[in-house]
Design an enzyme around this catalytic site. Structure first.
Site, short mmCIF file in Angstrom:
data_model
loop_
_atom_site.label_atom_id
_atom_site.label_comp_id
_atom_site.label_asym_id
_atom_site.label_seq_id
_atom_site.Cartn_x
_atom_site.Cartn_y
_atom_site.Cartn_z
N THR A 48 4.81 -36.41 80.29
CA THR A 48 5.56 -35.52 79.41
C THR A 48 5.42 -34.10 79.94
O THR A 48 4.80 -33.87 80.98
CB THR A 48 5.04 -35.59 77.97
OG1 THR A 48 3.73 -34.97 77.92
CG2 THR A 48 4.91 -37.04 77.49
N CYS A 49 5.96 -33.13 79.20
CA CYS A 49 5.88 -31.74 79.65
C CYS A 49 4.43 -31.24 79.66
O CYS A 49 4.11 -30.30 80.39
CB CYS A 49 6.75 -30.84 78.77
SG CYS A 49 6.35 -30.92 77.02
N GLN A 114 6.12 -36.40 68.04
CA GLN A 114 6.96 -36.94 69.12
C GLN A 114 6.17 -37.78 70.11
O GLN A 114 6.73 -38.65 70.77
CB GLN A 114 7.66 -35.80 69.87
CG GLN A 114 8.70 -35.06 69.04
CD GLN A 114 9.42 -34.00 69.86
OE1 GLN A 114 8.89 -33.49 70.84
NE2 GLN A 114 10.63 -33.68 69.45
N GLU A 190 15.59 -18.66 72.78
CA GLU A 190 14.92 -19.95 72.58
C GLU A 190 14.55 -20.17 71.11
O GLU A 190 14.73 -21.27 70.57
CB GLU A 190 13.66 -20.03 73.45
CG GLU A 190 12.92 -21.35 73.35
CD GLU A 190 11.67 -21.38 74.20
OE1 GLU A 190 10.89 -22.35 74.07
OE2 GLU A 190 11.44 -20.43 74.99
#
Length: 419
Positions: A48-49, A114, A190
């Site tokens: 993931t990030c 998530q 953002e």
């Protein structure tokens, strides 16, 4: 539990290092066959990030954490990534880590909802690539159960922990059902885009965006199906909106006290909610003193985020208790695996003796007598093996580790010369 694992994450490496080692699904599809050929009999990869992790059971006896790291570093051709950027896991510590990740305890944002979906997707990909096995599947099922229990039995995922989400939740308290309210978002950065995504999750339909650079506003509007308002004209239309989110980079206030006062006259003092996320602030704070104007700035949102984060931290012991419970059940199951072949061999040993003796009787007595003796001898074998096997299962289930189970299993094999 000879499970090996390595992890590079937000605790061990800066973002540029995590980016350098991140694996896309297509890269994982290329890497897995290499790992299957050279390192693992089964395994899975989560990327993931904020983390990239590889776990697996060794195909050969000489597997080491360093070998796994070398493979991923060489695969990504990441010269700046060093072995000290990784953390190592083995055996039940590796399992516990997977469970902590699935439950949100190891996330950068504590209780991240998530991550459980990401864990599921990583295992699904491993299955599609035929990279899993019975033990790993059981570990996966346990991790998913743990994550679901953490969500349903604790408050680890409750309350906004980002400014954007806190802004939307705050509006929810002011307008219990704001899906039909008219919303204006000022700014196209953002933060504003995150606000819009959360609003869309709440099924808010009437959203308008305005920004100094019109093309940027139009880009976001097209992405999320929003209305666009020219920046030079937004002050003239403020009275048409019930909720305003503002997050620009302006050096001076865009809307002053008198502007808001005039707006409220036009609205006949119908409630107006202003969420000012900008630094410096886009609206004069004094606007909050006007009747039926609900004004909040980033400081009040930060307090909400901090309170929610403290509540989540208070839930950590509850989630850890769930992990401990599920891990203990997994240990019992795994310990029982080594006794199953032994129990089968033990039963077969007595059954072979019974069969041999029955063959000797077949030509000496009649069929009716043979049937009775056959039935009686089967019951006898069941009773003879019943107590030792049930005791072995009991030892396996109660053992905190598998050493005692292994000792008794080995003893049974030696005593009866079992294969």
């Amino acid at each position: 539990m000879n499970l090996f694992g390595i992890s590079i994450n937000h605790r061990t490496a800066p973002v540029e290092i995590r980016e350098a080692i991140n694996l896309s699904d297509s890269e994982i599809q290329v890497l897995v066959p290499i790992l299957k050929k050279e390192l693992f009999s089964s395994g899975y990869i989560l990327s993931t990030c904020n983390r990239t992790e590889i776990f697996g059971f060794p195909a050969l006896n000489d597997l080491s954490h360093n070998k796994i790291k070398e493979h991923i570093i060489n695969f990504k051709k990441s010269n700046g990534v060093r072995q000290e950027h990784f953390v190592n896991f083995k055996s039940y510590d590796a399992v516990a880590h997977i469970m902590r990740v699935a439950s949100g305890l190891d996330s950068m944002m504590l209780g991240d909802s998530q991550i459980l979906s990401q864990v599921k997707m990583s295992f699904k990909l491993a299955e599609e690539l035929e990279f899993t096995g019975p033990v790993l599947n059981r570990i996966f099922n346990t991790a998913v159960i743990t994550g679901k229990r953490a969500i349903s039995e604790t408050k680890i995922g409750e309350g906004a922990t980002t400014i954007s989400y806190a802004a939307v939740q705050l509006v929810e308290k002011i307008f219990s059902n704001f899906a039909r309210k008219k919303v204006l978002v000022i700014g196209a950065g953002e933060t504003s885009e995150l606000v819009i995504t959360y609003l869309k999750d709440k099924e808010t339909g009437n959203i308008t965006i305005t920004n100094r650079t019109l093309s940027k506003a139009e880009e976001i509007a097209g992405k999320y199906k929003l209305n666009v308002l020219e920046f030079e004209k937004f002050r003239e239309h403020i009275s048409e909106f019930d909720i305003i989110f503002s997050a620009t980079s302006s050096d001076i206030p865009l809307v002053n006290f008198s502007d808001v006062s005039e707006v409220m006259k036009k609205r006949k003092h119908t409630p107006l909610c202003i969420i000012d996320i900008a630094i410096p602030r886009d609206f004069e704070p004094a606007a909050g003193e006007i009747e039926n104007v609900f004004y909040n700035d980033i400081d009040s949102l930060n307090r909400i985020v901090e309170q929610n984060m403290n509540r989540r931290k208070a839930e950590i012991p509850k989630v850890q208790k769930i992990i401990d419970e599920e891990l203990e059940e997994l240990k019992k199951w795994f310990n029982s695996l080594q006794i199953v072949p032994t129990i089968k061999s033990f039963h077969s040993f007595f059954e072979s003796i019974r069969d041999d003796e029955m063959k000797k009787l077949k030509n000496k007595i009649g069929n009716k007598e043979i049937e009775k003796i056959d039935e009686m001898s089967r019951r006898l074998v069941t009773r003879l093996v019943g107590n030792p096997t049930s005791k072995l299962r009991e030892i396996s289930e109660k053992s905190a580790n598998n050493e005692k189970t292994f000792t008794y299993t080995l003893l049974l094999k030696e005593l009866f010369n079992l294969k």
